[in-house]
Motif scaffolding. Structure first.
Motif, PDB file in Angstrom:
ATOM      1  N   ILE A 181      -9.898   1.560   0.448  1.00 30.54           N
ATOM      2  CA  ILE A 181      -9.598   2.739  -0.372  1.00 30.54           C
ATOM      3  C   ILE A 181     -10.173   3.954   0.355  1.00 30.54           C
ATOM      4  O   ILE A 181     -11.390   4.142   0.405  1.00 30.54           O
ATOM      5  N   VAL A 240      -4.594   5.236   0.542  1.00 31.61           N
ATOM      6  CA  VAL A 240      -4.927   4.224  -0.466  1.00 31.61           C
ATOM      7  C   VAL A 240      -5.907   4.856  -1.444  1.00 31.61           C
ATOM      8  O   VAL A 240      -7.048   5.154  -1.095  1.00 31.61           O
ATOM      9  N   GLN A 247       0.833  -1.216   0.000  1.00 29.76           N
ATOM     10  CA  GLN A 247       0.000   0.000   0.000  1.00 29.76           C
ATOM     11  C   GLN A 247       0.860   1.256   0.000  1.00 29.76           C
ATOM     12  O   GLN A 247       0.550   2.236  -0.688  1.00 29.76           O
ATOM     13  N   SER A 304       1.189   4.587  -2.724  1.00 30.97           N
ATOM     14  CA  SER A 304       0.525   5.754  -2.150  1.00 30.97           C
ATOM     15  C   SER A 304       1.232   7.058  -2.497  1.00 30.97           C
ATOM     16  O   SER A 304       2.462   7.155  -2.381  1.00 30.97           O
ATOM     17  N   SER A 360      -8.171  -4.125  -2.190  1.00 28.32           N
ATOM     18  CA  SER A 360      -8.887  -3.226  -1.279  1.00 28.32           C
ATOM     19  C   SER A 360     -10.177  -2.736  -1.916  1.00 28.32           C
ATOM     20  O   SER A 360     -10.249  -2.517  -3.127  1.00 28.32           O
ATOM     21  N   GLY A 397      -6.664   3.665  -4.691  1.00 23.34           N
ATOM     22  CA  GLY A 397      -7.241   2.780  -5.693  1.00 23.34           C
ATOM     23  C   GLY A 397      -6.825   1.352  -5.429  1.00 23.34           C
ATOM     24  O   GLY A 397      -6.037   1.075  -4.518  1.00 23.34           O
ATOM     25  N   SER A 398      -7.342   0.427  -6.212  1.00 29.82           N
ATOM     26  CA  SER A 398      -6.935  -0.969  -6.069  1.00 29.82           C
ATOM     27  C   SER A 398      -5.525  -1.144  -6.601  1.00 29.82           C
ATOM     28  O   SER A 398      -5.074  -0.400  -7.484  1.00 29.82           O
TER      29      SER A 398
END
Length: 452
Positions: free
Chosen positions: A291, A296, A210, A214, A238, A298-299
């Motif tokens: 998200i 975070v 993550q 980011s 996520s 996005g996936s």
């Protein structure tokens, strides 16, 4: 030797490390946070900070029962915690720093920050396998971190979004704040704020994943290592924070709370009881990165497709008796093959002596940290030599982004779309090869070892 350090926050008193020739600075408070509020970094303290004992762990399920009586978790208890004592609190934002004993400001040593795993619901930064990494003997400063877990760290509610502008991922923001604190203060311990790597295993590896996707962590670190959790996959993807509202609203009901203020005020034990009831009813653990639109955004699959990952070198890999061996190994290799900078994949298959569980999920951590002497297992000379080799690869990578530079080691070839071999660490002499997919699939279907 006094082990007294003058930092931008104030003076810190450390102690000799577990490993001769090292120093340890334990339980340094890097941030403060009230329940379901985002962390505020510590920038000052009065007097001399006593950094000679580990800080509190986050509240987690094992705080409320006798681990020796929980047969589902007894394996990891016996492996990593038996005989140790831990304290639990909402006041848990502490980190630990391990340096060469003679390190001083201006040395500009590379730094490795480790984020522990535990399914985002358990663990801490000072279990046996983390207690005294040998990295400082190789000129690398080590840092381990505690962060909020379970319902303390991953609640998502519309009231919280209205309050702060976004909700969820309190534990991930703790990690981010710890990385920021290290970057701001590590020079005083002899570290180089412009040569930082982050590393994590399992949920810690997913946390690293993550952070490397980011926008908030750009420029904070320069390499990343992901053990048994790195890479992207729909199974571990996520979802937007809003998807979690129903879970936590049900948890509030079970806790007997009608308002956020009431929910914040209940005891940790009552909160965890309500969380356990909700998990059973909804068949969902509820505690996972979401998200949030800030950290975070996005996936993982979407962000990787858009090339939003940090353009840094990576190391990633898994173990032969992992929880999902073919999936985790494929995730790691494909992630590394997609990077702009040379990135390196491993496969750990050493069958640890002492039982017949093989290279179970987390087994490689004893070797990466060089802490075999802390364990109960009858480790052999082969294990010590393997650990020494793995520590050298890791420290080389932290230092310059290439695990091959700085030691007489078997050549580790970077992954790319054509180069599908990985570094095999374990039973045979270290070499490049392709792990057997059929064997990994069979292991996944028959594996008796559980994750934690």
């Amino acid at each position: 030797m006094s082990y007294l350090i003058h930092t931008p926050c104030g003076d810190v008193q450390g102690m000799p490390g577990r490993v001769e020739g090292t120093a340890a600075f334990k339980g340094i408070r890097y941030a403060t946070a009230n329940r379901w509020e985002y962390p505020v970094p510590v920038t000052h303290w009065d007097g001399v900070y006593d950094a000679t004992a580990y800080g509190h762990c986050s509240w987690q399920p094992r705080a409320f029962y006798n681990e020796e009586e929980n047969l589902k978790k007894i394996f990891y208890y016996n492996e990593f915690r038996k005989g140790e004592t831990y304290t639990y609190s909402e006041d848990c934002l502490f980190l630990n720093i391990f340096t060469p004993a003679d390190a001083k400001e201006g040395d500009k040593l590379p730094v490795l920050i480790y984020i522990h795993g535990g399914g985002f619901t358990g663990g801490c930064g000072h279990e046996k396998h983390f207690d005294g990494p040998v990295w400082p003997l190789h000129g690398v400063i080590g840092v381990t971190v505690n962060y909020r877990l379970g319902p303390m760290g991953f609640v998502c509610l519309p009231e919280l979004k209205e309050e702060a502008g976004f909700t969820g991922n309190y534990g991930l923001f703790d990690q981010l704040t710890a990385i920021q604190w290290v970057k701001s203060n590590i020079a005083a311990f002899g570290g180089d704020p412009d040569c930082i790597a982050i590393m994590g295993q399992s949920a810690g590896g997913m946390s690293v994943q993550q952070h490397v996707l980011s926008p908030l962590s750009r420029g904070l670190f320069h390499r990343a290592v992901m053990c048994s959790g790195g890479g992207v996959n729909k199974i571990l993807s996520s979802a937007p924070a809003e998807k979690n509202y129903a879970f936590w609203q049900k948890c509030m009901e079970y806790a007997g709370c009608k308002t956020l203020a009431q929910f914040r005020a209940i005891s940790p034990e009552k909160l965890f009881d309500a969380w356990n009831q909700t998990k059973k009813e909804l068949h969902n653990p509820g505690c996972f990165p979401c998200i949030d639109g800030r950290l975070v955004v996005g996936s993982g699959a979407e962000l990787l497709k858009e090339n939003k990952q940090h353009p840094i070198p990576y190391m990633a890999g898994s173990t032969s008796e992992d929880m999902m061996p073919p999936i985790l190994q494929s995730m790691a290799r494909k992630w590394n093959a997609a990077q702009q900078k040379p990135s390196y994949t491993w496969y750990f298959n050493r069958r640890l002596p002492g039982d017949d569980n093989g290279a179970w999920h987390s087994a490689d951590l004893w070797y990466w940290f060089g802490t075999l002497d802390n364990g109960w297992r009858p480790f052999e000379q082969k294990d010590r030599e393997l650990s020494e080799q793995m520590v050298k690869y890791l420290c080389n990578f932290v230092r310059c982004g290439n695990p091959n530079k700085g030691g007489d080691l078997p050549t580790w070839i970077a992954s790319d779309k054509r180069q599908t071999r990985v570094l095999i660490l374990g039973e045979k002499p270290t070499h490049m090869a392709r792990p057997s997919l059929l064997k990994m699939i069979k292991t996944m279907l028959t594996n008796k070892a559980v994750g934690e």
